[in-house]
Design a protein around this motif. Structure first.
Motif, PDB file in Angstrom:
ATOM      1  N   PHE A  81       0.865  -1.096  -0.055  1.00  0.00           N
ATOM      2  CA  PHE A  81       0.083  -0.088   0.035  1.00  0.00           C
ATOM      3  C   PHE A  81       0.718   1.259   0.051  1.00  0.00           C
ATOM      4  N   ILE A  82       2.171   1.101   0.646  1.00  0.00           N
ATOM      5  CA  ILE A  82       3.015   2.466   0.756  1.00  0.00           C
ATOM      6  C   ILE A  82       3.496   2.696  -0.962  1.00  0.00           C
ATOM      7  N   PHE A  83       3.633   1.455  -1.691  1.00  0.00           N
ATOM      8  CA  PHE A  83       4.294   1.647  -2.846  1.00  0.00           C
ATOM      9  C   PHE A  83       3.294   2.156  -3.765  1.00  0.00           C
ATOM     10  N   PHE A  84       2.017   1.909  -3.381  1.00  0.00           N
ATOM     11  CA  PHE A  84       0.789   2.195  -4.192  1.00  0.00           C
ATOM     12  C   PHE A  84       0.742   3.876  -4.268  1.00  0.00           C
ATOM     13  N   ILE A  85       0.950   4.272  -2.895  1.00  0.00           N
ATOM     14  CA  ILE A  85       1.012   5.648  -2.970  1.00  0.00           C
ATOM     15  C   ILE A  85       1.540   6.477  -3.973  1.00  0.00           C
ATOM     16  N   GLY A  86       2.632   5.757  -4.583  1.00  0.00           N
ATOM     17  CA  GLY A  86       3.694   6.471  -5.641  1.00  0.00           C
ATOM     18  C   GLY A  86       3.008   5.850  -7.039  1.00  0.00           C
ATOM     19  N   SER A  87       2.942   4.535  -6.960  1.00  0.00           N
ATOM     20  CA  SER A  87       2.679   4.069  -8.332  1.00  0.00           C
ATOM     21  C   SER A  87       1.128   4.205  -8.830  1.00  0.00           C
ATOM     22  N   THR A 138      11.870   4.506   9.394  1.00  0.00           N
ATOM     23  CA  THR A 138      12.326   3.484   8.466  1.00  0.00           C
ATOM     24  C   THR A 138      11.132   2.367   8.680  1.00  0.00           C
ATOM     25  N   ILE A 139      10.897   1.712   7.665  1.00  0.00           N
ATOM     26  CA  ILE A 139      10.027   0.300   7.874  1.00  0.00           C
ATOM     27  C   ILE A 139      10.851  -0.797   7.558  1.00  0.00           C
ATOM     28  N   THR A 140      11.078  -1.710   8.458  1.00  0.00           N
ATOM     29  CA  THR A 140      11.746  -3.077   8.460  1.00  0.00           C
ATOM     30  C   THR A 140      10.982  -4.013   8.776  1.00  0.00           C
ATOM     31  N   PRO A 158       9.662   7.670   2.031  1.00  0.00           N
ATOM     32  CA  PRO A 158       9.937   8.719   0.983  1.00  0.00           C
ATOM     33  C   PRO A 158      10.575   8.008  -0.218  1.00  0.00           C
ATOM     34  N   ILE A 159      11.585   7.511  -0.036  1.00  0.00           N
ATOM     35  CA  ILE A 159      12.412   7.097  -1.206  1.00  0.00           C
ATOM     36  C   ILE A 159      11.653   6.028  -1.849  1.00  0.00           C
ATOM     37  N   ALA A 160      10.719   5.112  -1.242  1.00  0.00           N
ATOM     38  CA  ALA A 160      10.202   4.125  -1.863  1.00  0.00           C
ATOM     39  C   ALA A 160       9.001   4.601  -2.699  1.00  0.00           C
ATOM     40  N   ILE A 162       8.833   7.551  -3.951  1.00  0.00           N
ATOM     41  CA  ILE A 162       9.329   8.434  -5.258  1.00  0.00           C
ATOM     42  C   ILE A 162       9.713   7.139  -6.280  1.00  0.00           C
ATOM     43  N   ILE A 163      10.260   6.159  -5.786  1.00  0.00           N
ATOM     44  CA  ILE A 163      10.642   5.083  -6.786  1.00  0.00           C
ATOM     45  C   ILE A 163       9.371   4.384  -7.345  1.00  0.00           C
ATOM     46  N   SER A 164       8.450   4.241  -6.472  1.00  0.00           N
ATOM     47  CA  SER A 164       7.087   3.450  -7.062  1.00  0.00           C
ATOM     48  C   SER A 164       6.526   4.565  -7.901  1.00  0.00           C
ATOM     49  N   PHE A 165       6.414   5.852  -7.815  1.00  0.00           N
ATOM     50  CA  PHE A 165       5.971   6.840  -8.835  1.00  0.00           C
ATOM     51  C   PHE A 165       6.382   6.481 -10.116  1.00  0.00           C
ATOM     52  N   PHE A 166       7.774   6.490 -10.322  1.00  0.00           N
ATOM     53  CA  PHE A 166       8.293   6.242 -11.636  1.00  0.00           C
ATOM     54  C   PHE A 166       7.953   4.835 -12.086  1.00  0.00           C
ATOM     55  N   VAL A 167       7.908   3.889 -11.036  1.00  0.00           N
ATOM     56  CA  VAL A 167       7.363   2.586 -11.620  1.00  0.00           C
ATOM     57  C   VAL A 167       6.032   2.564 -12.132  1.00  0.00           C
ATOM     58  N   GLY A 168       5.055   3.217 -11.471  1.00  0.00           N
ATOM     59  CA  GLY A 168       3.676   3.365 -11.781  1.00  0.00           C
ATOM     60  C   GLY A 168       3.655   4.049 -13.314  1.00  0.00           C
ATOM     61  N   MET A 169       4.401   4.996 -13.425  1.00  0.00           N
ATOM     62  CA  MET A 169       4.552   5.659 -14.698  1.00  0.00           C
ATOM     63  C   MET A 169       5.060   4.946 -15.812  1.00  0.00           C
ATOM     64  N   ILE A 170       5.982   4.195 -15.610  1.00  0.00           N
ATOM     65  CA  ILE A 170       6.495   3.166 -16.584  1.00  0.00           C
ATOM     66  C   ILE A 170       5.249   2.323 -16.675  1.00  0.00           C
ATOM     67  N   GLY A 171       4.481   1.712 -15.671  1.00  0.00           N
ATOM     68  CA  GLY A 171       3.425   0.446 -15.934  1.00  0.00           C
ATOM     69  C   GLY A 171       2.283   1.403 -16.980  1.00  0.00           C
ATOM     70  N   GLY A 172       2.034   2.590 -16.433  1.00  0.00           N
ATOM     71  CA  GLY A 172       0.909   3.095 -17.356  1.00  0.00           C
ATOM     72  C   GLY A 172       1.450   3.417 -18.817  1.00  0.00           C
ATOM     73  N   LEU A 173       2.580   3.710 -18.860  1.00  0.00           N
ATOM     74  CA  LEU A 173       3.296   4.266 -20.281  1.00  0.00           C
ATOM     75  C   LEU A 173       3.336   2.979 -21.228  1.00  0.00           C
ATOM     76  N   PHE A 174       3.824   1.511 -20.571  1.00  0.00           N
ATOM     77  CA  PHE A 174       3.864   0.665 -21.214  1.00  0.00           C
ATOM     78  C   PHE A 174       3.165  -0.603 -21.218  1.00  0.00           C
TER      79      PHE A 174
END
Length: 274
Positions: A81-87, A138-140, A158-160, A162-174
């Motif tokens: 769910f945290i990754f989905f916030i960005g993706s 941190t989440i461990t 926050p890092i996760a 940001i990364i998942s935002f670009f991951v989601g963008m790649i997913g929507g693009l391709f």
């Protein structure tokens, strides 16, 4: 016969997608574009419609495999769910960017992207994950590997995101659901165990594919007949991929992921420049 072929493509996409956490778009999108070239008299499909239709299919692959991984207790729900916030927002941006690609450009960049991810996985053992220590920001999580050794994985939210935002963008693009980049990110940067990474990726893919699909629906980028034929195969393939995943060693999963990305990447680049 043509519709049976589409059904088999759905099974292949669902199986590979849920086996290594890709979602299946790396099979569905190039397959639809290739069939359009081989059978132009049957249907005409643009890269945009191939991506939009693929994302509809990925929703069902994601749902099927996520439910199966839940039964195996492999899903890290909080991380998903945290990754989905960005993706989620990233998928909408990717869907908008997709409208600017023609067929050749789309295939070429898609192929280069696949080779890039495969190369990262090849260097996996030489890349040191980001150092994360238990703390307030941190989440461990701890897990025990197949040798009985307890290990830790984790990330800074926050890092996760940001990364998942670009991951989601790649997913929507391709139209790949984002797993082609998120699974390597979880393996390489956050030290996730492969099976947890794959299962958690499928949860994120399910959620982000829904938002990306809504964007593509609004732009009329869906061939509903193709989706209707592909979905049953993808649903069955999603469950089959989870079953195979549960029987494999972690390193085997990574090797399969790397090989799949290499083969498809070279194939797409060839199609893009030919």
């Amino acid at each position: 016969m043509f519709y049976l072929l589409l059904f088999m493509i759905g099974i292949a996409a669902g199986t590979l997608g849920s086996l290594v956490g890709l979602g299946g778009g790396i099979i569905t999108v190039p397959a639809l574009i290739y069939l359009n070239r081989v059978f132009p008299e049957v249907f005409e499909i643009s890269p945009q419609v191939a991506v939009g239709t693929s994302l509809i299919v990925i929703i069902f692959t994601g749902l099927s495999s996520t439910l199966s991984y839940m039964k195996l207790q492999k899903v890290d729900y909080r991380s998903g769910f945290i990754f989905f916030i960005g993706s989620g927002p990233g998928g909408i941006v990717g869907a908008w960017l997709n409208s600017y690609f023609n067929v050749e450009t789309f295939l070429l960049y898609f192929g280069i992207f696949m080779l890039f991810v495969s190369t990262l996985l090849m260097l996996r053992n030489r890349i040191k994950p980001l150092e994360v220590k238990p703390g307030k920001h941190t989440i461990t999580n701890n897990y025990t590997d197949h040798h009985g050794v307890e290990k830790m994985y984790g990330y800074h939210p926050p890092i996760a995101i940001i990364i998942s935002f670009f991951v989601g963008m790649i997913g929507g693009l391709f139209g790949v659901g984002g797993g082609a980049l998120m699974v390597p990110a979880m393996l390489l940067l956050f030290a996730f165990p492969p099976q947890i990474a794959v299962a958690t990726s499928m949860l994120m893919i399910l959620l982000s594919s829904i938002t990306s699909s809504i964007a593509h629906i609004s732009m009329n980028n869906i061939d509903w007949l193709l989706a209707l034929i592909l979905v049953p195969g993808a649903w069955f393939g999603g469950k089959l991929g989870v079953y195979i995943n549960s029987k494999l060693e972690s390193n085997t999963i990574v090797i399969i992921l790397r090989i799949a990305l290499l083969i498809i990447g070279f194939r797409l680049i060839y199609q893009g420049i030919s």
